[in-house]
Design a protein around this motif. Sequence first.
Motif, short mmCIF file in Angstrom:
data_model
loop_
_atom_site.label_atom_id
_atom_site.label_comp_id
_atom_site.label_asym_id
_atom_site.label_seq_id
_atom_site.Cartn_x
_atom_site.Cartn_y
_atom_site.Cartn_z
N PRO A 27 0.83 -1.22 0.00
CA PRO A 27 0.00 0.00 0.00
C PRO A 27 0.86 1.26 0.00
CG PRO A 27 -0.75 -1.56 1.66
CD PRO A 27 0.58 -2.05 1.18
N VAL A 28 0.66 2.09 -0.98
CA VAL A 28 1.34 3.39 -1.06
C VAL A 28 0.27 4.44 -1.31
CG1 VAL A 28 3.55 2.46 -1.85
CG2 VAL A 28 1.80 3.06 -3.53
N LYS A 29 0.70 5.69 -1.35
CA LYS A 29 -0.26 6.79 -1.49
C LYS A 29 -1.13 6.63 -2.73
CE LYS A 29 -0.53 11.83 -1.55
NZ LYS A 29 0.24 13.10 -1.53
N GLY A 30 -0.56 6.16 -3.83
CA GLY A 30 -1.32 6.07 -5.07
C GLY A 30 -2.38 4.99 -5.06
N ASN A 31 -2.14 3.87 -4.37
CA ASN A 31 -3.11 2.78 -4.41
C ASN A 31 -3.76 2.50 -3.05
OD1 ASN A 31 -1.28 1.32 -2.82
ND2 ASN A 31 -0.39 0.24 -4.55
N LEU A 32 -3.61 3.43 -2.11
CA LEU A 32 -4.17 3.23 -0.77
C LEU A 32 -5.69 3.06 -0.79
CD1 LEU A 32 -3.35 2.96 2.16
CD2 LEU A 32 -3.63 5.43 2.42
N SER A 35 -6.40 -0.48 -1.85
CA SER A 35 -6.03 -1.45 -0.81
C SER A 35 -7.08 -1.48 0.30
CB SER A 35 -4.66 -1.10 -0.23
OG SER A 35 -3.66 -1.15 -1.23
#
Length: 202
Positions: A27-32, A35
Motif C-alpha cells: 500500500p502506497v499513497k497512489g493505491n491506498l 487497498s
Amino acid sequence: MPDGLSQIAVVRSSGELISDALRELKPVKGNLPISIGVSAISLVLSLNMLNAPNTVELIVNLSTTLKDVFLGLFGVALSIFAIFFSLLDGKHVRGLASQGGNQLLNYLRYYENALVLFAVAFTLSLLISLLDQVTIYKMTAMICCDYYVEVAICFMYLALSFRIVCETKSLLYNTFVFTRAFICLKGCDGMPKTETDAEPKL
C-alpha cells in the motif's frame, strides 16, 4: 557493455522475483484507496462465506472462478511482454536503456513482476479449487482452526487475490507509458540531429 545493458543482464533469483513482485502490492499513497476497498470487501465476504451453510462449496467455486481470471490475465500480460519487447531492435534498446533511471529496466521488471503475481495467484487458486469438502475438513481439523483463524486465512486469500486482480490497472498504465516512450523513440529515427536535440527527453 554499457551500464544500462549490464543492469538488464542481471538475472534475479526465483526468491527475489517473488519478493519483488509482492512489493508491487504494498500500500502506497497512489493505491491506498484500492487497498482499503479490497480489504473491506474481502473481510465482508470472508465473514459471509464462513457463516453460510455451504462454506466449502462457496470457497471452491470462488477459487475456480479466480483461477480462470488469473489464467486470462497471465496470458494477456505475457502477450504484451512478448509483443512489445520483440519489436525492440538494438538501437531502441540502447535508447531506452540510456534514459534517466534506465526506463527499459523499469518496464522489464514491472512486467516480470506482473507475470509472477498472476502465476502465483493462479497456482494458489488452482490448488484450492482441486480440494474437496472432505479434504478441507481434514485440513481444518489437523491445524485445529477456530472460527477467527479461518476468517483470517480466508481474508488473506481473498485480499491477495482481489488486490492482484486490481493490478490490471497498473499493467494497463505501464503499457500505455511504454507505448508512448517507444513511439517517441521511433519518431526520432531519421530526424536531423539538431531537431532531435531540441526535443524534450522522454
